[in-house]
Design a protein around this motif. Structure first.
Motif, PDB file in Angstrom:
ATOM      1  N   ILE A 332       0.784  -1.391   0.068  1.00  0.00           N
ATOM      2  CA  ILE A 332      -0.224   0.035   0.137  1.00  0.00           C
ATOM      3  C   ILE A 332       0.959   1.303   0.101  1.00  0.00           C
ATOM      4  CG2 ILE A 332      -1.766   1.493   1.210  1.00  0.00           C
ATOM      5  CD1 ILE A 332      -2.923  -1.036   0.083  1.00  0.00           C
ATOM      6  N   ASP A 334       1.004   5.153   0.426  1.00  0.00           N
ATOM      7  CA  ASP A 334       0.205   6.510   0.593  1.00  0.00           C
ATOM      8  C   ASP A 334       0.827   7.684  -0.293  1.00  0.00           C
ATOM      9  OD1 ASP A 334      -1.102   8.592   1.362  1.00  0.00           O
ATOM     10  OD2 ASP A 334      -0.726   7.944   3.711  1.00  0.00           O
ATOM     11  N   ILE A 343      -4.403   6.963  -2.064  1.00  0.00           N
ATOM     12  CA  ILE A 343      -4.009   5.700  -1.640  1.00  0.00           C
ATOM     13  C   ILE A 343      -3.893   4.639  -2.549  1.00  0.00           C
ATOM     14  CG2 ILE A 343      -3.959   3.930   0.253  1.00  0.00           C
ATOM     15  CD1 ILE A 343      -5.315   6.225   1.977  1.00  0.00           C
ATOM     16  N   ASN A 345      -2.852   0.767  -4.257  1.00  0.00           N
ATOM     17  CA  ASN A 345      -2.364  -0.525  -3.922  1.00  0.00           C
ATOM     18  C   ASN A 345      -1.447  -1.033  -5.246  1.00  0.00           C
ATOM     19  OD1 ASN A 345      -1.921  -3.295  -3.256  1.00  0.00           O
ATOM     20  ND2 ASN A 345      -4.088  -4.067  -3.906  1.00  0.00           N
ATOM     21  N   THR A 369      -8.247   4.581  -2.809  1.00  0.00           N
ATOM     22  CA  THR A 369      -8.598   5.608  -1.788  1.00  0.00           C
ATOM     23  C   THR A 369      -9.894   5.430  -1.087  1.00  0.00           C
ATOM     24  OG1 THR A 369      -7.026   7.105  -2.952  1.00  0.00           O
ATOM     25  CG2 THR A 369      -8.416   8.169  -1.730  1.00  0.00           C
ATOM     26  N   GLN A 371     -11.910   2.777  -0.987  1.00  0.00           N
ATOM     27  CA  GLN A 371     -11.969   1.486  -0.214  1.00  0.00           C
ATOM     28  C   GLN A 371     -11.371   1.955   1.265  1.00  0.00           C
ATOM     29  OE1 GLN A 371     -11.133   1.619  -3.365  1.00  0.00           O
ATOM     30  NE2 GLN A 371     -11.467  -0.500  -4.191  1.00  0.00           N
ATOM     31  N   GLN A 372     -10.160   2.519   1.267  1.00  0.00           N
ATOM     32  CA  GLN A 372      -9.645   2.829   2.399  1.00  0.00           C
ATOM     33  C   GLN A 372     -10.393   4.067   3.160  1.00  0.00           C
ATOM     34  OE1 GLN A 372      -6.546   1.707   3.768  1.00  0.00           O
ATOM     35  NE2 GLN A 372      -6.767   0.150   2.235  1.00  0.00           N
ATOM     36  N   LYS A 373     -11.012   4.840   2.382  1.00  0.00           N
ATOM     37  CA  LYS A 373     -11.918   5.744   3.222  1.00  0.00           C
ATOM     38  C   LYS A 373     -13.013   5.134   3.739  1.00  0.00           C
ATOM     39  CE  LYS A 373     -14.298  10.071   2.154  1.00  0.00           C
ATOM     40  NZ  LYS A 373     -14.738  10.981   1.161  1.00  0.00           N
ATOM     41  N   GLU A 375     -13.286   2.198   4.702  1.00  0.00           N
ATOM     42  CA  GLU A 375     -12.823   1.293   5.543  1.00  0.00           C
ATOM     43  C   GLU A 375     -12.966   1.922   7.083  1.00  0.00           C
ATOM     44  OE1 GLU A 375     -11.874  -2.209   7.848  1.00  0.00           O
ATOM     45  OE2 GLU A 375     -12.662  -1.821   5.944  1.00  0.00           O
ATOM     46  N   ARG A 376     -12.237   3.323   6.758  1.00  0.00           N
ATOM     47  CA  ARG A 376     -11.978   4.308   7.928  1.00  0.00           C
ATOM     48  C   ARG A 376     -13.481   4.631   8.472  1.00  0.00           C
ATOM     49  NH1 ARG A 376      -7.749   6.325   5.159  1.00  0.00           N
ATOM     50  NH2 ARG A 376      -8.900   7.888   4.377  1.00  0.00           N
TER      51      ARG A 376
END
Length: 621
Positions: A332, A334, A343, A345, A369, A371-373, A375-376
């Motif tokens: 990953i 950033d 972000i 992968n 980005t 997906q990470q957002k 997830e957060r």
């Protein structure tokens, strides 16, 4: 590759040169043998012509055996004068004592009676053997043949003297030179004719080769239209056919390669993921457009040739060897440090040949980005739900414990505690209902009951209810406010779900009332733009800080958390409002100045209807 060659560099010149050199070598060898044999034959013939008859030798031997020297010498000179041979330059007779007894050369008569100094004559007298040799006179540049013959007395076989015979060889060598000159002239003419013939023949031989060379040059330039003429079925004809076949095969292979290249370029250009390819050293060789966008680079030349660990800014964490050897397949990255706020992968795969040799590396970049957002946000949502539910549950538990400890017997405190428990329970029920509504909206199971509604009348109806609440409010401690309306006079018919739209307006109006000061003015507007209806609700409250404007519609987000909980808000009203408006195909946003108030805007799609359209619809019904 230079298509123009000098004549001496061409293969036709080399073939002709080799042919002429072989011919010259052959003529040289043949000429050498021929001249040598000619010289030997002419010399033998010449030697035979100058030999003295045997009777002359016998006569001279008899004269040398006589005791009367004067008569013998006279007779010897007589015998020598009778010898008629133009090739003989001089005949000299010497007795056994090496004294010259006679000579045929009138200019050398003075030598008669003198002892000879010629070593060849002395050797002949001593050994009784004939001696021959060729001499060259430097004074007159003349070659001579010398033959010394012993004279033997037939009665006792004793050597009584020798005959010295000298003959000029110039006539022999003159003939040999003339014949050699004729041979060399013929050889030169033969060589010139052979050279011309060799050039013509080599040109005919190399003409197909020249055509094949031109064809290969055209193939190298990418022109496959030409064909080599096949003039026969020999090796050159078969080679010409092979070149034509090669031209066709190369054209097919080139077309296939170009097609594959175009398809690969098309795939790379339209991929939703970024792709980077490197050589074995890790330097970037191929990059597609999506990779440029993800990395925030405008020109691919800025990346070509650079190390991939520098392009991805991972030099401090990984080495090229680790990526090429497959020690790190996925990571990953950033990109927030570079200003992209992305972000990524990154998946690495080595380019490996059939032999196992790793010739490069392929890196696929995928934007994670969102997906990470998500997830957060999911983790934050779970945390917020837990926190929001824990607060009223803790309050209920505290009051219930107090009632259990005996507070229920206090007639003044017990109703207050029960009222708090009831309020917190209602708040949890509202929160759970809101969560269920959001869950159904996220899952797409919420159904809309769409109908065409006059948005002017509906908006007025909702605001009338709030005006009625103000008029019926008798508690002087309650907040007072005024609602101002600025509506277009034109009827605007919009296709919406009346209940859910009413819920959205109620949420925004309740927030405006909660956060407006006492005596504040709430301004509402309704106007029409091109294909849209715009509604706005403005308050005179504390406003929203600029840093929180982007999160105002997030779930459980509150600008003033303590005040919002105190006023019974769940923190989900604006989130539900945004989901409803999005389902209706519209947009909702806010504009706020901290300390002066906020304005919420709602935009809904609108298609104007003329009265004739309504009449037609009524007629159809």
């Amino acid at each position: 590759m230079n298509s123009k060659l000098k004549f001496y560099q061409s293969i036709r010149f080399k073939i002709a040169l080799v042919f002429v050199l072989i011919l010259m070598l052959t003529l040289e060898c043949v000429g050498a043998v021929f001249v040598r044999q000619l010289e030997h034959q002419n010399l033998n013939t010449f030697k035979q012509t100058i030999e003295l008859p045997s009777y002359v030798d016998n006569s001279l031997a008899e004269q040398l055996s006589r005791s009367n020297t004067k008569k013998a010498n006279k007779q010897i000179n007589q015998i020598l004068s009778e010898v008629n041979n133009n090739n003989i330059s001089e005949i000299r007779v010497v007795d056994s004592k090496s004294i010259v007894r006679g000579t045929s050369n009138a200019d050398n008569r003075s030598a008669i009676g003198q002892k000879t100094t010629d070593q060849a004559i002395k050797a002949t007298l001593l050994n009784n053997r004939s001696h021959t040799e060729n001499l060259y006179d430097n004074s007159n540049h003349t070659r001579y043949y010398v033959n010394v013959i012993p004279l033997v007395d037939n009665s006792n076989n004793n050597v009584v003297g020798a005959v010295y015979l000298r003959a000029s060889l110039e006539s022999v060598y003159s003939k040999i030179n003339n014949i050699t000159l004729v041979y060399l002239s013929a050889a030169m003419i033969t060589i010139v004719l052979s050279l011309i013939l060799a050039i013509i023949i080599s040109q005919e031989i190399t003409r197909p080769i020249e055509e094949m060379r031109k064809q290969t040059l055209r193939i190298a330039r990418g022109d496959y239209s030409g064909q080599v003429k096949v003039l026969g079925n020999d090796e050159l004809g078969q080679l010409a056919g092979a070149v034509n076949n090669l031209s066709v095969r190369v054209e097919e292979a080139q077309e296939s390669s170009n097609s594959e290249r175009r398809r690969l370029d098309s795939i790379l250009s339209h991929m939703s993921d970024g792709v980077l390819a490197t050589d074995r050293r890790g330097n970037v060789t191929i990059v597609n457009n999506m990779a440029l966008q993800l990395l925030g680079v405008e020109n691919e030349d800025d990346l070509i040739g650079k190390s991939i660990i520098d392009v991805l800014d991972i030099r401090h964490d990984y080495t090229v060897r680790q990526l090429v050897n497959g020690e790190q397949r996925e990571m990953i990255i950033d990109m927030s440090n570079s200003g992209n706020n992305l972000i990524l992968n990154a998946y690495f795969s080595p380019i490996q040949r059939e032999s196992g040799f790793v010739s490069g590396l392929v890196c696929v970049l995928h934007d994670v980005t969102s997906q990470q957002k998500e997830e957060r946000e999911r983790k934050q949502f779970v945390s917020n739900v837990s926190h929001e539910l824990r607060t009223p549950l803790t309050s209920v538990r505290s009051y219930v414990e107090a009632l259990s400890d005996g507070a229920w017997q206090d007639k003044e405190i017990a109703p207050q505690f029960l009222k708090v428990v009831q309020d917190e329970t209602d708040r949890m029920i509202r929160m759970i209902n809101d969560l269920l509504s959001l869950s159904r909206m996220d899952a797409g199971t919420t159904k809309l009951n769409l109908e065409y509604v006059n948005i002017n009348e509906l908006f007025n109806y909702i605001l009338d209810r709030f005006d009625m609440i103000i008029k019926k409010e008798e508690d002087p401690k309650k907040k007072k406010y005024t609602i101002e309306r600025y509506f277009t006079k034109k009827d605007l018919w919009v296709e919406i779900d009346t209940d859910k739209f009413t819920q959205v307006i109620d949420n925004i109006m309740n927030n405006a009332i909660k956060y407006s000061p006492d005596g504040g003015v709430i301004t509402t507007r309704l106007l029409e733009t091109h294909n849209h209806v715009i509604l706005s609700i403005s308050d005179q409250g504390l406003g929203i800080p600029r840093k929180d404007l982007g999160r105002i519609f997030d779930r459980f987000f509150r600008v003033d958390k303590a005040r919002s909980r105190k006023q019974g808000g769940t923190g989900l009203g604006l989130a539900i409002s945004k989901e409803v408006i999005n389902m209706l195909g519209g947009q909702i946003w806010v504009d706020s100045v901290e300390g002066k108030g906020s304005t919420f805007y709602i935009s809904l799609p609108y298609v104007p209807y003329e009265e004739e359209d309504w009449d037609d619809e009524e007629a159809e019904k």
